[in-house]
Design a protein around this motif. Structure first.
Motif, short mmCIF file in Angstrom:
data_model
loop_
_atom_site.label_atom_id
_atom_site.label_comp_id
_atom_site.label_asym_id
_atom_site.label_seq_id
_atom_site.Cartn_x
_atom_site.Cartn_y
_atom_site.Cartn_z
N THR A 1 -20.22 0.92 -25.41
CA THR A 1 -20.43 -0.45 -24.94
C THR A 1 -20.36 -0.51 -23.42
N LEU A 2 -19.40 0.25 -22.88
CA LEU A 2 -19.22 0.26 -21.44
C LEU A 2 -20.45 0.82 -20.74
N GLU A 3 -21.02 1.87 -21.32
CA GLU A 3 -22.23 2.49 -20.75
C GLU A 3 -23.37 1.47 -20.69
N ILE A 4 -23.57 0.78 -21.82
CA ILE A 4 -24.64 -0.24 -21.87
C ILE A 4 -24.38 -1.31 -20.82
N THR A 5 -23.12 -1.77 -20.75
CA THR A 5 -22.77 -2.84 -19.81
C THR A 5 -23.01 -2.40 -18.36
N LEU A 6 -22.55 -1.20 -18.03
CA LEU A 6 -22.64 -0.76 -16.64
C LEU A 6 -24.09 -0.53 -16.22
N VAL A 7 -24.87 0.11 -17.08
CA VAL A 7 -26.28 0.33 -16.73
C VAL A 7 -26.97 -1.02 -16.55
N ALA A 8 -26.69 -1.97 -17.47
CA ALA A 8 -27.31 -3.30 -17.37
C ALA A 8 -26.86 -4.01 -16.09
N LEU A 9 -25.58 -3.86 -15.73
CA LEU A 9 -25.05 -4.54 -14.55
C LEU A 9 -25.67 -3.98 -13.27
N ILE A 10 -25.77 -2.65 -13.21
CA ILE A 10 -26.39 -2.04 -12.02
C ILE A 10 -27.85 -2.48 -11.91
N ALA A 11 -28.54 -2.49 -13.06
CA ALA A 11 -29.93 -2.95 -13.06
C ALA A 11 -30.03 -4.42 -12.67
N ALA A 12 -29.03 -5.21 -13.09
CA ALA A 12 -29.03 -6.64 -12.76
C ALA A 12 -28.81 -6.83 -11.26
N ALA A 13 -27.90 -6.03 -10.68
CA ALA A 13 -27.62 -6.14 -9.25
C ALA A 13 -28.86 -5.77 -8.45
N ALA B 1 -32.66 2.70 -29.01
CA ALA B 1 -31.67 1.66 -29.26
C ALA B 1 -30.88 1.37 -27.99
N PHE B 2 -30.55 2.44 -27.25
CA PHE B 2 -29.80 2.26 -26.01
C PHE B 2 -30.57 1.39 -25.02
N ALA B 3 -31.87 1.72 -24.84
CA ALA B 3 -32.70 0.96 -23.91
C ALA B 3 -32.81 -0.49 -24.35
N ALA B 4 -32.93 -0.72 -25.65
CA ALA B 4 -33.06 -2.09 -26.15
C ALA B 4 -31.81 -2.90 -25.85
N LEU B 5 -30.64 -2.28 -26.06
CA LEU B 5 -29.38 -2.99 -25.81
C LEU B 5 -29.20 -3.25 -24.32
N VAL B 6 -29.55 -2.25 -23.50
CA VAL B 6 -29.46 -2.43 -22.05
C VAL B 6 -30.36 -3.58 -21.61
N LEU B 7 -31.57 -3.62 -22.16
CA LEU B 7 -32.52 -4.68 -21.78
C LEU B 7 -31.95 -6.06 -22.12
N CYS B 8 -31.36 -6.19 -23.32
CA CYS B 8 -30.76 -7.47 -23.73
C CYS B 8 -29.65 -7.87 -22.74
N ALA B 9 -28.77 -6.92 -22.43
CA ALA B 9 -27.65 -7.22 -21.53
C ALA B 9 -28.18 -7.56 -20.14
N TRP B 10 -29.24 -6.89 -19.72
CA TRP B 10 -29.80 -7.15 -18.40
C TRP B 10 -30.37 -8.57 -18.31
N ILE B 11 -31.08 -8.99 -19.38
CA ILE B 11 -31.68 -10.33 -19.38
C ILE B 11 -30.60 -11.40 -19.19
N VAL B 12 -29.45 -11.18 -19.81
CA VAL B 12 -28.36 -12.15 -19.67
C VAL B 12 -27.74 -12.09 -18.28
N ALA B 13 -27.71 -10.88 -17.69
CA ALA B 13 -26.88 -10.68 -16.51
C ALA B 13 -27.59 -10.88 -15.18
N PHE B 14 -28.93 -10.76 -15.13
CA PHE B 14 -29.56 -10.70 -13.80
C PHE B 14 -29.64 -12.04 -13.10
N PHE B 15 -29.63 -13.15 -13.86
CA PHE B 15 -29.93 -14.44 -13.24
C PHE B 15 -28.92 -14.89 -12.18
N PRO B 16 -27.61 -14.76 -12.43
CA PRO B 16 -26.67 -15.19 -11.38
C PRO B 16 -26.88 -14.44 -10.06
#
Lengths: 253, 257
Positions: free
Chosen positions: B60-72, B118-133
């Motif tokens: 979960t942490l891996e997905i979160t961190l990759v998504a967060l870096i991509a969001a930043a 599956a990993f990419a799909a989960l990262v994409l979902c997390a990114w969509i939620v995280a990038f807007f702020p």
């Protein structure tokens, strides 16, 4: 003021109407004598800041022209001091004064001498590495003046620079400005709504009417040496009185 | 800028008091384990399932961190592009808002179908939620430069590039970090929600899946243990981002020499 002084620049029939229809300036013609302090004095909203911005090139006149005796100014020929110190909050004193040089692609080494001189001039030695929020309001304003002077401008434009400061700091900076002006021998155009500040600082005062701004009187001031004692003399009081009267007459419908 | 807790004592005391009260209440009223386990039982479940749960936490942490870096990176890059021209902002921003306001639960099934990994799909979902702020804050920041400073740059004949890199970007930096701190929490939420949706897809073994699994099997203490790890992760991400932010913005605060 000696009668031989040439104008550094002249504004010819400058008018300015904003896009919303407000007329800020109406037919302003003014000589700015070289090497002197000229003050634009008027009530709030009379367009004196607009005139300063037009002279600096930050705003354009709707009609009328500005003529520079020595040709159009280049980057660094005009120093501008705003009402607030207008410093980069993340940069220290030295880097803030370096900004005009940085924009002109001058290296830090090449700019260093001019920057150190400017810091000396405003008496801020030892504060090079301080950030703006570590300085008092008066010190920040002196950084702002140092930045404006560092490029050795032919004219220093000051838009109510000391309006936000307390009286004691303002007196101190008035004297600093007079000393600095003698040292670098530049022309100053100073905007204020304080009669006392105008009389104390100026060689020439242009009194402006409320909006739309017109020049209703030009008065030359020759009170000799400016010291703290001057503010207590009857000559000073008389000049202030005369200027106040002109302002009041200009306000009459 | 600093949002770190200066004195950790009061919240720690409150936490201990709540845990004791909880344990006492559970024993006193004889609450069944499958309704509400006490803290002791939860700790025990955490200990017994440690390798399983920490393995899932890592995923979960891996997905979160990759998504967060991509969001930043993505949020800041998009903000830069949009700030270049009014027409770009007007044509792109509506789609960013659509991505933000559409509930991720509703689009996650589609994304999981469309994206093979599956990993990419989960990262994409997390990114969509995280990038807007990050995007919204950075855009606000890029427009927030002091008008007088803008005039000063103009007076000295600064180029568009000089104004952007020496005035607008430094002005936007505190806004960017404020957005990033919000995105940190959202990335975790996005990752968990996407894992929930992905459910028993076979490949998903993150913490959210452990919560689902424990729920189905009525292993409520284990469910609570997974929940506890998730909260801890959220707090940890927020703390790390706050420290990072204070460090990056130390010059704004004024470094003491």
């Amino acid at each position: 003021m000696t009668p031989t002084s040439k104008p550094l620049l002249t504004t010819n029939n400058i008018s300015r109407t904003f896009t919303d229809g407000t007329q800020a300036l109406d037919n302003v013609s003014l000589n700015i004598p070289e090497g002197h302090i000229t003050t634009l004095l008027g009530p709030s909203g009379c367009g004196k800041s607009t005139l300063l911005r037009i002279i600096s090139g930050l705003d354009d006149a709707s009609t009328g022209t500005t003529n520079w005796q020595n040709g159009a100014p280049q980057s660094g020929d005009i120093g501008f001091v705003f009402q607030d110190a207008t410093l980069l909050p993340w940069a220290n004193v030295w880097d803030n004064i370096y900004l005009p040089f940085r924009i002109q692609n001058t290296s830090r080494n090449d700019a260093n001498e001019a920057i150190e001189n400017a810091i000396n001039l405003v008496d801020l030695n030892g504060f090079e590495n301080h950030h703006p929020n570590q300085l008092s309001g008066g010190m920040r304003m002196r950084v702002s003046i140092a930045r404006a002077l560092a490029t050795n401008p032919s004219v220093l434009l000051m838009d109510e620079p000391f309006g936000a400061l307390d009286e004691m700091t303002r007196f101190r900076l008035n004297d600093d400005l007079l000393r600095i002006k003698e040292a670098v021998n530049c022309t100053v155009i100073f905007v204020t709504h304080s009669v006392y500040e105008a009389v104390y600082l100026s060689d020439k005062i242009a009194v402006m009417s409320p909006r739309p701004g017109r020049i209703i009187a030009e008065k030359e001031i020759d009170l000799g040496n400016r010291t703290a004692v001057l503010r207590a003399t009857s000559e000073f009081a008389q000049s202030c009185g005369e200027i106040s009267l002109l302002l009041t007459e200009g306000d009459a419908p | 800028m600093r949002m770190r807790l200066k004195d950790p004592l009061p919240p720690t005391l409150i936490g201990i008091a709540v845990l004791i009260g909880w344990e006492v209440a559970v024993r006193l009223f004889e609450v069944p384990h499958y309704v509400l386990p006490g803290p002791f039982l939860i700790a025990q479940a955490l200990w017994q399932n440690a390798s399983l749960l920490f393995g899932s936490l890592w995923i979960t942490l891996e997905i979160t961190l990759v998504a967060l870096i991509a969001a930043a990176l993505g949020g800041a890059a998009l903000a830069f592009v949009m700030s270049r021209a009014r027409w770009l902002e007007r044509s792109l921003l509506p789609y960013a808002i659509v991505a933000q306001v559409t509930p991720i639960v509703a689009i996650a099934p589609l994304i999981i179908i469309w994206v093979d990994s599956a990993f990419a799909a989960l990262v994409l979902c997390a990114w969509i939620v995280a990038f807007f702020p990050v995007l919204a804050n950075t855009m606000t920041g890029l427009k927030s430069a002091d008008p007088n400073l803008r005039d000063l740059f103009r007076l000295y004949g600064a180029s568009r590039w000089q104004t952007q890199s020496w005035l607008e970007t430094p002005t936007a930096l505190p806004y960017f970090f404020a957005g990033l701190r919000i995105s940190g929490g959202l990335a975790l939420i996005g990752a968990v929600v996407a894992e929930f949706v992905a459910g028993t897809g076979g490949t998903a073994t993150g913490l959210a899946f452990r919560i689902l699994e424990a729920g189905y099997r009525l292993q409520i203490p284990k469910l609570f243990a997974a929940l506890f790890l998730l909260s801890l992760t959220g707090i940890l991400i927020y703390t790390i981002l706050s420290i990072l932010s204070s460090w990056a913005l130390r010059r704004w605060i004024g470094a003491a020499d």
